[in-house]
Write a protein that holds these residues in place. Structure first.
Motif, short mmCIF file in Angstrom:
data_model
loop_
_atom_site.label_atom_id
_atom_site.label_comp_id
_atom_site.label_asym_id
_atom_site.label_seq_id
_atom_site.Cartn_x
_atom_site.Cartn_y
_atom_site.Cartn_z
N GLY A 110 -2.89 1.75 -2.60
CA GLY A 110 -2.00 2.88 -2.83
C GLY A 110 -1.89 3.86 -1.68
N LEU A 111 -2.36 3.48 -0.50
CA LEU A 111 -2.38 4.38 0.65
C LEU A 111 -1.51 3.88 1.81
N GLY A 112 -0.71 2.84 1.57
CA GLY A 112 0.19 2.34 2.60
C GLY A 112 -0.38 1.20 3.44
N LEU A 113 -1.63 0.87 3.25
CA LEU A 113 -2.24 -0.19 4.06
C LEU A 113 -1.69 -1.56 3.69
N GLY A 114 -1.42 -1.78 2.42
CA GLY A 114 -0.82 -3.05 2.00
C GLY A 114 0.54 -3.26 2.66
N LYS A 115 1.32 -2.21 2.73
CA LYS A 115 2.63 -2.29 3.39
C LYS A 115 2.47 -2.63 4.87
N ARG A 116 1.50 -2.02 5.52
CA ARG A 116 1.24 -2.33 6.94
C ARG A 116 0.85 -3.79 7.13
N LEU A 117 -0.02 -4.30 6.25
CA LEU A 117 -0.43 -5.70 6.34
C LEU A 117 0.77 -6.62 6.12
N LEU A 118 1.56 -6.33 5.09
CA LEU A 118 2.73 -7.16 4.80
C LEU A 118 3.72 -7.14 5.96
N GLN A 119 3.95 -5.99 6.54
CA GLN A 119 4.88 -5.90 7.68
C GLN A 119 4.36 -6.67 8.89
#
Length: 160
Positions: free
Chosen positions: A93-102
């Protein structure tokens, strides 16, 4: 998690990844002990056979503590597969998943893949919301009994 770094996966990360997948999926999903060995076999294959030009794994970490992972592996020359996307609870919930996916999809695009696919479970609501928000399309959904529990398996894909 702005200060978290994404670094390349190293073989010595494998034991941690197997342990985290086994612990978190047992706790959160009720998976039995058949899941961790599957993760171990995926990692063993990646370590032994991956082509660094076409396949890559990342570990997210902060202050030397591992927080998550994501992998891009080849299905064929046109299709990549996202695998082993995991975040420990404190990193969610802190944006790290989005960074990994990108990072993973950017690598796949740069490696020349035309599309990327993934397999997950409907119960992973945050990840599925992230996939949808990132342009992924749900292509299949079916009820299954896997890892000792009833699940709804999902397949997703994105054109790169």
């Amino acid at each position: 998690m702005e200060d978290a770094v994404l670094r390349p996966f190293h073989p010595d990360d494998a034991a941690w990844l197997v342990e985290q997948h086994g612990l978190l999926y047992a706790r959160d999903e009720g998976f039995d002990d058949s899941f961790a060995p599957l993760v171990a076999s995926i990692l063993d294959d990646f370590i032994a056979n991956s082509d660094p030009e076409l396949e890559r794994g990342w570990i997210a970490e902060q202050d030397g503590q591992r927080l998550g992972s994501i992998f891009c592996v080849a299905v064929d020359r046109n299709t990549a597969k996202l695998r082993l996307f995991l975040l420990v609870p404190k990193a969610r919930g802190l944006g790290l998943g989005k960074r990994l996916l990108q990072a993973c999809t950017a690598f796949a695009r740069g490696a020349g893949y035309k599309e990327m696919v993934l397999w997950t479970h409907e119960s992973h609501t945050a990840a599925c919301a992230l996939y949808k928000a990132s342009g992924w399309e749900l292509t299949d959904s079916k009820a299954v009994h896997s890892f000792g529990v009833d699940l709804v398996e999902q397949s997703w894909k994105i054109r790169l």
